[in-house]
Design a protein around this motif. Structure first.
Motif, short mmCIF file in Angstrom:
data_model
loop_
_atom_site.label_atom_id
_atom_site.label_comp_id
_atom_site.label_asym_id
_atom_site.label_seq_id
_atom_site.Cartn_x
_atom_site.Cartn_y
_atom_site.Cartn_z
N LEU A 252 -17.24 -8.50 -14.32
CA LEU A 252 -16.41 -9.70 -14.50
C LEU A 252 -15.17 -9.28 -13.83
CD1 LEU A 252 -17.29 -10.90 -18.12
CD2 LEU A 252 -18.46 -11.54 -15.89
N ASP A 253 -14.21 -10.59 -13.44
CA ASP A 253 -12.74 -10.40 -13.16
C ASP A 253 -11.90 -10.15 -14.38
OD1 ASP A 253 -13.30 -11.30 -10.73
OD2 ASP A 253 -12.84 -13.21 -10.93
N VAL A 254 -10.93 -9.41 -14.16
CA VAL A 254 -10.13 -8.89 -15.43
C VAL A 254 -9.72 -10.11 -16.32
CG1 VAL A 254 -7.86 -8.06 -16.15
CG2 VAL A 254 -9.11 -6.93 -14.12
N SER A 255 -9.34 -11.38 -15.77
CA SER A 255 -9.14 -12.34 -16.68
C SER A 255 -10.22 -12.73 -17.63
CB SER A 255 -8.53 -13.37 -15.86
OG SER A 255 -9.19 -13.88 -14.64
N VAL A 256 -11.28 -12.99 -16.95
CA VAL A 256 -12.41 -13.45 -17.59
C VAL A 256 -12.99 -12.26 -18.58
CG1 VAL A 256 -14.96 -13.97 -17.19
CG2 VAL A 256 -13.17 -14.50 -15.49
#
Length: 273
Positions: free
Chosen positions: A199-203
């Motif tokens: 997952l993306d860091v923000s997610v």
């Protein structure tokens, strides 16, 4: 602090937790595939309202251990006890497969790294959650619908998308559906297998915040496997380090990550810095 066979690592690392009765106690777990010992003599204790992190490089036995704890597989040797009504003092590995399935459905939830392992990707998201309730015996549509909505709300899944199939959703949303399905029957234990991998860091941050809130509000016990020490630092009260199917070191999270004692743990922590 290095774990030793027959020693309760909680009593050494976290006396405040050891004052409670264990939720989970596994002793002497062995699992061999052919000539390869995937899990070799693992002792594990977890307590109510605790998050235990398990770390180690690929092939260390983490995922095999999680499958054993989820009763997907039976240990070749060893015992596994959960503090659940009707199974007091019972080695869960000695149950027949139907009884193990009953324990797995009603008392253990799991979120997989790969959502395809935990979800029917072309069914609706609410239908995926309801499936767990149906297996447990619920048949009333209105009840299933309401319970699915409540579980999805608890995982912070948008109610407007509850009838969207997971295949149409982002990776973060798919993990929320898995989480909603895992907690639908209010299990005693939640297992998390690399829940933020890919997952993306923000997610990742959003998913971790959801898990932290859920654990705080429900006091649900969790065991999380992750190669990401940042995830472990965020969620776990204690850490267990595995290598070649064995427990190398165990202790409080800050202790293990800031002052590891075992040479392997030092290498693992420094490699992630």
């Amino acid at each position: 602090m290095t774990a030793t066979s027959g020693t309760d690592p909680i009593a050494l690392a976290a006396p405040r937790l050891s004052q409670r009765s264990p939720l989970l106690e596994a002793r002497g777990l062995h699992k061999i595939y052919g000539d390869i010992p995937a899990v070799a003599g693992v002792d594990l204790v977890a307590y109510p309202n605790e998050v235990l992190g398990i770390v180690g490089e690929s092939g260390s036995g983490k995922s095999t251990l999680l499958r054993l704890l989820n009763l997907q597989e039976v240990a070749d040797q060893g015992s596994y006890h959960l503090d659940i009504h009707g199974y007091e003092g019972v080695n869960l590995f000695e149950l027949d497969r139907y009884a193990r399935r009953e324990v797995q459905i009603r008392h253990i939830g799991i979120v997989y790294q790969n959502p395809y392992l935990g979800l029917r990707m072309n069914n609706t998201s609410s239908g995926n959650v309801a499936e767990r309730l149906i297996i447990a015996g619920e048949r009333t549509y209105a009840t299933l619908r309401q319970a699915a909505r409540q579980s999805l709300d608890a995982s912070e899944f948008p109610s407007a998308r509850m009838d969207a199939p997971p295949i149409q959703l982002s990776g973060g949303m798919q993990q929320r559906v898995q989480l909603a399905k895992a907690i639908a029957l209010a299990p005693k234990l939640l297992l998390l297998d690399e829940p933020t991998s890919g997952l993306d860091v923000s997610v990742q941050a959003v998913v971790l915040d959801t898990l932290k809130r859920l654990q705080r509000e429900t006091r649900l016990s969790m065991i999380i496997v992750s190669h990401d020490l940042g995830v472990i630092r965020t969620l776990a009260d204690r850490v267990m380090v595995m290598r070649h199917g064995q427990v190398i070191e165990t202790g409080l999270t800050d202790q293990i990550l800031e002052d590891p004692q075992a040479a392997y743990t030092q290498q693992l922590v420094h490699a992630k810095l």
